[in-house]
Design a protein around this motif. Structure first.
Motif, PDB file in Angstrom:
ATOM      1  N   UNK A 151     -41.816  20.628   7.813  1.00 28.63           N
ATOM      2  CA  UNK A 151     -43.200  20.741   8.277  1.00 28.63           C
ATOM      3  C   UNK A 151     -43.467  22.068   8.984  1.00 28.63           C
ATOM      4  N   UNK A 152     -42.415  22.827   9.272  1.00 26.40           N
ATOM      5  CA  UNK A 152     -42.587  24.100   9.984  1.00 26.40           C
ATOM      6  C   UNK A 152     -43.176  25.148   9.047  1.00 26.40           C
ATOM      7  N   UNK A 153     -44.153  25.860   9.545  1.00 31.76           N
ATOM      8  CA  UNK A 153     -44.841  26.855   8.702  1.00 31.76           C
ATOM      9  C   UNK A 153     -44.747  28.271   9.239  1.00 31.76           C
ATOM     10  N   UNK A 154     -44.224  28.460  10.454  1.00 29.75           N
ATOM     11  CA  UNK A 154     -44.087  29.808  11.009  1.00 29.75           C
ATOM     12  C   UNK A 154     -42.634  30.044  11.398  1.00 29.75           C
ATOM     13  N   UNK A 155     -42.179  31.274  11.152  1.00 29.10           N
ATOM     14  CA  UNK A 155     -40.785  31.604  11.398  1.00 29.10           C
ATOM     15  C   UNK A 155     -40.698  32.960  12.097  1.00 29.10           C
ATOM     16  N   UNK A 156     -39.588  33.156  12.790  1.00 26.61           N
ATOM     17  CA  UNK A 156     -39.363  34.437  13.451  1.00 26.61           C
ATOM     18  C   UNK A 156     -39.045  35.512  12.423  1.00 26.61           C
ATOM     19  N   UNK A 157     -39.393  36.732  12.773  1.00 30.38           N
ATOM     20  CA  UNK A 157     -39.066  37.884  11.933  1.00 30.38           C
ATOM     21  C   UNK A 157     -37.671  38.367  12.305  1.00 30.38           C
ATOM     22  N   UNK A 158     -36.777  38.428  11.313  1.00 32.33           N
ATOM     23  CA  UNK A 158     -35.392  38.794  11.602  1.00 32.33           C
ATOM     24  C   UNK A 158     -35.257  40.238  12.071  1.00 32.33           C
ATOM     25  N   UNK A 159     -36.119  41.094  11.597  1.00 33.54           N
ATOM     26  CA  UNK A 159     -36.067  42.497  12.001  1.00 33.54           C
ATOM     27  C   UNK A 159     -35.111  43.310  11.154  1.00 33.54           C
ATOM     28  N   UNK A 160     -35.412  44.594  11.047  1.00 38.34           N
ATOM     29  CA  UNK A 160     -34.582  45.491  10.247  1.00 38.34           C
ATOM     30  C   UNK A 160     -33.192  45.640  10.847  1.00 38.34           C
ATOM     31  N   UNK A 161     -33.121  45.637  12.181  1.00 39.31           N
ATOM     32  CA  UNK A 161     -31.833  45.824  12.840  1.00 39.31           C
ATOM     33  C   UNK A 161     -30.853  44.710  12.493  1.00 39.31           C
ATOM     34  N   UNK A 162     -31.338  43.472  12.492  1.00 42.95           N
ATOM     35  CA  UNK A 162     -30.461  42.353  12.163  1.00 42.95           C
ATOM     36  C   UNK A 162     -29.962  42.413  10.732  1.00 42.95           C
ATOM     37  N   UNK A 163     -30.843  42.801   9.805  1.00 41.29           N
ATOM     38  CA  UNK A 163     -30.449  42.894   8.395  1.00 41.29           C
ATOM     39  C   UNK A 163     -29.437  44.016   8.198  1.00 41.29           C
ATOM     40  N   UNK A 164     -29.671  45.156   8.852  1.00 44.88           N
ATOM     41  CA  UNK A 164     -28.743  46.281   8.740  1.00 44.88           C
ATOM     42  C   UNK A 164     -27.378  45.916   9.309  1.00 44.88           C
ATOM     43  N   UNK A 165     -27.360  45.204  10.435  1.00 39.86           N
ATOM     44  CA  UNK A 165     -26.086  44.772  11.017  1.00 39.86           C
ATOM     45  C   UNK A 165     -25.343  43.829  10.080  1.00 39.86           C
ATOM     46  N   UNK A 166     -26.074  42.945   9.428  1.00 40.71           N
ATOM     47  CA  UNK A 166     -25.444  41.999   8.503  1.00 40.71           C
ATOM     48  C   UNK A 166     -24.829  42.729   7.317  1.00 40.71           C
ATOM     49  N   UNK A 167     -25.586  43.658   6.717  1.00 39.80           N
ATOM     50  CA  UNK A 167     -25.077  44.410   5.570  1.00 39.80           C
ATOM     51  C   UNK A 167     -23.912  45.299   5.993  1.00 39.80           C
ATOM     52  N   UNK A 168     -24.022  45.905   7.190  1.00 40.55           N
ATOM     53  CA  UNK A 168     -22.934  46.741   7.687  1.00 40.55           C
ATOM     54  C   UNK A 168     -21.659  45.946   7.894  1.00 40.55           C
ATOM     55  N   UNK A 169     -21.802  44.721   8.386  1.00 41.16           N
ATOM     56  CA  UNK A 169     -20.637  43.859   8.576  1.00 41.16           C
ATOM     57  C   UNK A 169     -19.972  43.527   7.250  1.00 41.16           C
ATOM     58  N   UNK A 170     -20.769  43.324   6.219  1.00 39.54           N
ATOM     59  CA  UNK A 170     -20.233  43.005   4.895  1.00 39.54           C
ATOM     60  C   UNK A 170     -19.414  44.178   4.352  1.00 39.54           C
ATOM     61  N   UNK A 171     -19.950  45.397   4.457  1.00 44.39           N
ATOM     62  CA  UNK A 171     -19.226  46.573   3.972  1.00 44.39           C
ATOM     63  C   UNK A 171     -17.956  46.814   4.787  1.00 44.39           C
ATOM     64  N   UNK A 172     -18.054  46.636   6.093  1.00 39.85           N
ATOM     65  CA  UNK A 172     -16.890  46.818   6.957  1.00 39.85           C
ATOM     66  C   UNK A 172     -15.785  45.831   6.595  1.00 39.85           C
ATOM     67  N   UNK A 173     -16.152  44.572   6.383  1.00 40.57           N
ATOM     68  CA  UNK A 173     -15.173  43.546   6.039  1.00 40.57           C
ATOM     69  C   UNK A 173     -14.531  43.835   4.685  1.00 40.57           C
ATOM     70  N   UNK A 174     -15.341  44.300   3.722  1.00 41.14           N
ATOM     71  CA  UNK A 174     -14.808  44.613   2.392  1.00 41.14           C
ATOM     72  C   UNK A 174     -13.767  45.724   2.472  1.00 41.14           C
ATOM     73  N   UNK A 175     -14.054  46.743   3.262  1.00 42.11           N
ATOM     74  CA  UNK A 175     -13.109  47.859   3.396  1.00 42.11           C
ATOM     75  C   UNK A 175     -11.829  47.403   4.083  1.00 42.11           C
TER      76      UNK A 175
END
Length: 252
Positions: A151-175
């Motif tokens: 029933x929830x219709x509004x959500x928080x905006x994750x922000x560019x910083x959070x997405x960049x940190x997530x992608x950065x963590x993925x690349x770091x872990x892969x290396x």
């Protein structure tokens, strides 16, 4: 009618999640099996959910369907990122060793893969089920219906910083997962360079590729227990990232 709409919204989120998560979305798995798995999980979730207060109009119901599908895909994508990091580690090794030139289409994955990339990926799938992490993943996903109700219709905006940190963590872990064999391949190239300077008559271009492949396979045999241990220690990040994503997305 609102009971049927409530169940269908739950089923939409569950099916979207099942379709994208590795292990459950295996291309060789019959579509009817995926549908039955989604229906069974939706039936298990339904009793604990509050029904819609009123019957939604077709237009509003369609918007809710899109919302639930996007939510399921988003949560499933977070899980897929962990597997992508592990597969990426194998591809880094492939590139360094030279296997990337022999990549081929894998119908089970639906992408171009090479030897180490496929090995790393299937090791992660194996550990995903052997450690019962698939049960924990489903349990955390079911909790999303409490953190993010239908029933929830509004959500928080994750922000560019959070997405960049997530992608950065993925690349770091892969290396970090790929670095042992990458170092072995680099040392092999260094040895080949020294040989070419010492014995110019040896054709390093012809000798280099088989030598790097042979050395990487030998060291892979010795590194395999450590690699499995490292992947096993990394896999629980699935639960952590799912929980953080749902917490960040929800509103007070």
């Amino acid at each position: 009618m609102n009971t049927l709409q409530t169940f269908f919204l739950i089923f939409t989120r569950v099916a979207s999640f099942i379709v994208i998560v590795p292990g459950f979305s295996y291309k060789g798995m019959p579509a009817i099996s995926k549908i039955m798995l989604s229906v069974g999980l939706a039936l298990a979730v339904y009793p604990g959910q509050q029904e819609l207060a009123t019957v939604l109009t077709p237009f509003v119901f369609g918007l809710f369907i899109i919302k639930e599908a996007l939510l399921g895909l988003a949560i499933g994508f977070v899980v897929q990122l962990i597997f992508s990091a592990i597969e990426m580690a194998g591809q880094f090794v492939d590139f360094q060793v030279g296997f990337s030139m022999g990549s081929q289409y894998d119908p089970s994955l639906g992408i171009q893969v090479s030897n180490y990339g496929r090995l790393y990926y299937w090791l992660s799938i194996l550990l995903f089920f052997l450690t019962n992490l698939h049960h924990t993943t489903i349990r955390v996903f079911v909790r999303s219906f409490d953190d993010l109700p239908i029933t929830q219709t509004s959500y928080n905006y994750l922000g560019t910083e959070g997405i960049v940190q997530m992608i950065g963590f993925i690349f770091e872990s892969a290396i970090l997962l790929a670095i042992p064999l990458m170092i072995v391949a680099l040392l092999s190239e260094l040895v080949l360079g020294l040989i070419s300077r010492t014995v110019p008559q040896i054709n390093v271009l012809i000798l280099g590729m088989p030598m790097k492949i042979l050395v990487s396979l030998i060291f892979m045999f010795f590194f395999l227990p450590t690699l499995i241990s490292n992947i096993g220690a990394f896999m629980p990040k699935i639960v952590e990232m799912m929980s953080e994503f749902m917490y960040a997305l929800g509103t007070d």
